[in-house]
Design a protein around this motif. Structure first.
Motif, short mmCIF file in Angstrom:
data_model
loop_
_atom_site.label_atom_id
_atom_site.label_comp_id
_atom_site.label_asym_id
_atom_site.label_seq_id
_atom_site.Cartn_x
_atom_site.Cartn_y
_atom_site.Cartn_z
N GLY A 38 0.84 -1.19 0.00
CA GLY A 38 0.00 0.00 0.00
C GLY A 38 0.87 1.22 0.00
O GLY A 38 2.09 1.15 0.16
N ALA A 39 0.25 2.38 -0.17
CA ALA A 39 1.00 3.62 -0.17
C ALA A 39 1.67 3.80 1.17
O ALA A 39 1.07 3.63 2.22
CB ALA A 39 0.05 4.79 -0.44
N GLY A 40 2.94 4.16 1.14
CA GLY A 40 3.67 4.35 2.38
C GLY A 40 4.06 3.05 3.04
O GLY A 40 4.47 3.04 4.18
N ALA A 41 3.93 1.92 2.36
CA ALA A 41 4.30 0.65 2.96
C ALA A 41 4.95 -0.22 1.91
O ALA A 41 4.58 -0.22 0.75
CB ALA A 41 3.07 -0.05 3.51
N GLY A 42 5.96 -0.97 2.36
CA GLY A 42 6.60 -1.91 1.46
C GLY A 42 5.94 -3.26 1.56
O GLY A 42 4.91 -3.42 2.20
N SER A 43 6.55 -4.25 0.93
CA SER A 43 5.97 -5.58 0.96
C SER A 43 6.26 -6.24 2.30
O SER A 43 7.17 -5.88 3.02
CB SER A 43 6.54 -6.42 -0.17
N GLY A 44 5.44 -7.23 2.64
CA GLY A 44 5.64 -7.98 3.87
C GLY A 44 5.22 -9.40 3.67
O GLY A 44 4.37 -9.70 2.84
N SER A 45 5.82 -10.32 4.42
CA SER A 45 5.49 -11.73 4.33
C SER A 45 4.86 -12.19 5.63
O SER A 45 5.13 -11.65 6.70
CB SER A 45 6.75 -12.55 4.04
N ALA A 46 4.01 -13.21 5.52
CA ALA A 46 3.39 -13.78 6.70
C ALA A 46 4.44 -14.50 7.53
O ALA A 46 5.17 -15.34 7.02
CB ALA A 46 2.28 -14.74 6.29
N VAL A 47 4.51 -14.16 8.81
CA VAL A 47 5.47 -14.76 9.72
C VAL A 47 4.74 -15.72 10.65
O VAL A 47 3.83 -15.29 11.38
CB VAL A 47 6.21 -13.69 10.54
N PRO A 48 5.06 -17.00 10.64
CA PRO A 48 4.38 -17.94 11.54
C PRO A 48 4.57 -17.56 13.00
O PRO A 48 5.61 -17.05 13.40
CB PRO A 48 5.05 -19.28 11.23
N VAL A 49 3.55 -17.82 13.79
CA VAL A 49 3.57 -17.49 15.21
C VAL A 49 3.21 -18.75 16.00
O VAL A 49 2.28 -19.47 15.63
CB VAL A 49 2.57 -16.37 15.53
N ASP A 50 3.93 -19.01 17.05
CA ASP A 50 3.64 -20.15 17.91
C ASP A 50 3.39 -19.64 19.32
O ASP A 50 4.29 -19.54 20.14
CB ASP A 50 4.81 -21.14 17.88
N GLU A 51 2.15 -19.24 19.57
CA GLU A 51 1.77 -18.69 20.87
C GLU A 51 0.58 -19.49 21.41
O GLU A 51 -0.19 -20.07 20.64
CB GLU A 51 1.37 -17.22 20.73
N PRO A 52 0.42 -19.55 22.72
CA PRO A 52 -0.72 -20.28 23.28
C PRO A 52 -2.04 -19.63 22.89
O PRO A 52 -2.12 -18.42 22.66
CB PRO A 52 -0.47 -20.21 24.79
N ALA A 53 -3.10 -20.42 22.84
CA ALA A 53 -4.43 -19.92 22.50
C ALA A 53 -5.03 -19.15 23.68
O ALA A 53 -4.69 -19.39 24.85
CB ALA A 53 -5.33 -21.09 22.13
N VAL A 54 -5.89 -18.23 23.36
CA VAL A 54 -6.66 -17.49 24.36
C VAL A 54 -8.11 -17.94 24.24
O VAL A 54 -8.79 -17.61 23.29
CB VAL A 54 -6.57 -15.97 24.11
N ASP A 55 -8.53 -18.73 25.19
CA ASP A 55 -9.90 -19.24 25.20
C ASP A 55 -10.30 -19.83 23.86
O ASP A 55 -11.39 -19.59 23.35
CB ASP A 55 -10.86 -18.12 25.59
#
Length: 315
Positions: A38-55
């Motif tokens: 988008g304007a004012g933003a470069g490209s980005g990639s999805a970064v996997p996350v391994d965090e505990p679930a919240v409810d």
């Protein structure tokens, strides 16, 4: 059956999953995913996350574009109208897993924050009819950033509510099989006085008669009944001049007409254990299909809840 004194405060705490969204570093090694731009933003990639679930809700990956300098306006550029704000490209994928014994509808509030925790935006996502043992997945997006806002670097699951799927308020524009759509508003608060409105719309094809007050059942975080709270038809002395003491009168809702009611209480804490009621099972009248709403009644130690009679909504 639970006693009010054993309740944990409030709805699901806003605990969970502060997820650092850096656009560079070792977390990106070997990671592929959808790019945001988008304007004012470069490209980005999805970064996997391994965090505990919240409810039962877990963020599985985050995407944030790298910041790039905005172009310098040219003297020859003329815009008759302001340019629309560009999408920030910031998003997170998530999954909702129902470990209970009945189908549930989840409403999840996601906060988009800075490193220091300041909330730059939030979005609520509703995930309907998650069967026992099933998992549903989705994506939440920040959309356009507010002008002058600080850089978003984290996403967290701020709040989770869940109700039986068969009792969930209908989606906007959807008329339930009963022909009656019951919802609650966001509420109002002033000087310790709290009011949450209830709205009943006849979206069906037949007249619907009312004569009195909505029937309530207070529920805790586990959807078990809460005891020890006195429910008053009328103001119960909580506040005068509020309209809650207007007498109940019979009315008939034609298709397309609506009625309103309300809940009122004071959030005062003195001696005793404070009572928080995250869920209220509402029946428009005796024998009506139940709808479970989430007004988050923080009753303090008063133990009193006032209910207003159904009245026709002004057109």
């Amino acid at each position: 059956m639970r006693n009010a004194s054993s309740l944990l405060p409030g709805v699901v705490p806003a605990v969970a999953a502060l997820l650092l969204l850096t656009a560079c570093g070792t977390e990106h090694a070997g990671v592929s995913g959808a790019a945001g731009s988008g304007a004012g933003a470069g490209s980005g990639s999805a970064v996997p996350v391994d965090e505990p679930a919240v409810d039962g809700v877990r963020i599985t990956s985050v995407t944030i574009p790298t910041a790039t300098p905005s172009p310098t306006p040219s003297d020859h550029m003329v815009h008759a109208d302001p340019l629309p704000a560009a999408d920030s490209g910031i998003s997170a994928t998530y999954e909702v897993t129902n470990s209970g014994s009945q189908a549930l509808t989840y409403t999840v509030l996601f906060d988009f924050t800075t490193d220091s925790g300041a909330v730059m935006g939030n979005h609520s996502e509703t995930v309907r009819s998650v069967a026992p043992g099933a998992t549903k997945r989705g994506t939440v997006r920040l959309g356009a950033s507010a002008p002058g806002s600080s850089r978003v670097s984290r996403i967290k699951v701020a709040q989770v509510t869940r109700v039986p799927a068969a009792e969930a308020p209908p989606a906007p524009g959807v008329c339930p099989p009963s022909g009656i759509r019951l919802t609650n508003d966001g509420g109002d608060a002033a000087m310790g006085l709290r009011v949450v409105g209830l709205r009943l719309e006849n979206c069906g094809k037949r007249d619907y008669a009312l004569d009195g007050y909505p029937q309530l059942e207070l529920l805790d975080d586990d959807l078990a009944p809460v005891h020890g709270v006195r429910i008053f038809h009328g103001s119960g002395g909580i506040s005068t001049g509020s309209g809650f003491d207007d007498p109940a009168r019979p009315l008939v809702l034609k298709p397309g007409q609506s009625a309103v009611s309300g809940l009122m209480w004071r959030n005062l804490t003195e001696f005793g254990t404070a009572v928080n009621v995250p869920y209220v099972r509402v029946r428009a009248k005796e024998g009506a299909a139940p709808v479970t709403v989430t007004p988050h009644l923080d009753l303090g130690t008063t133990g009193k809840l006032a209910v207003r009679a159904w009245t026709r909504e002004a057109s």
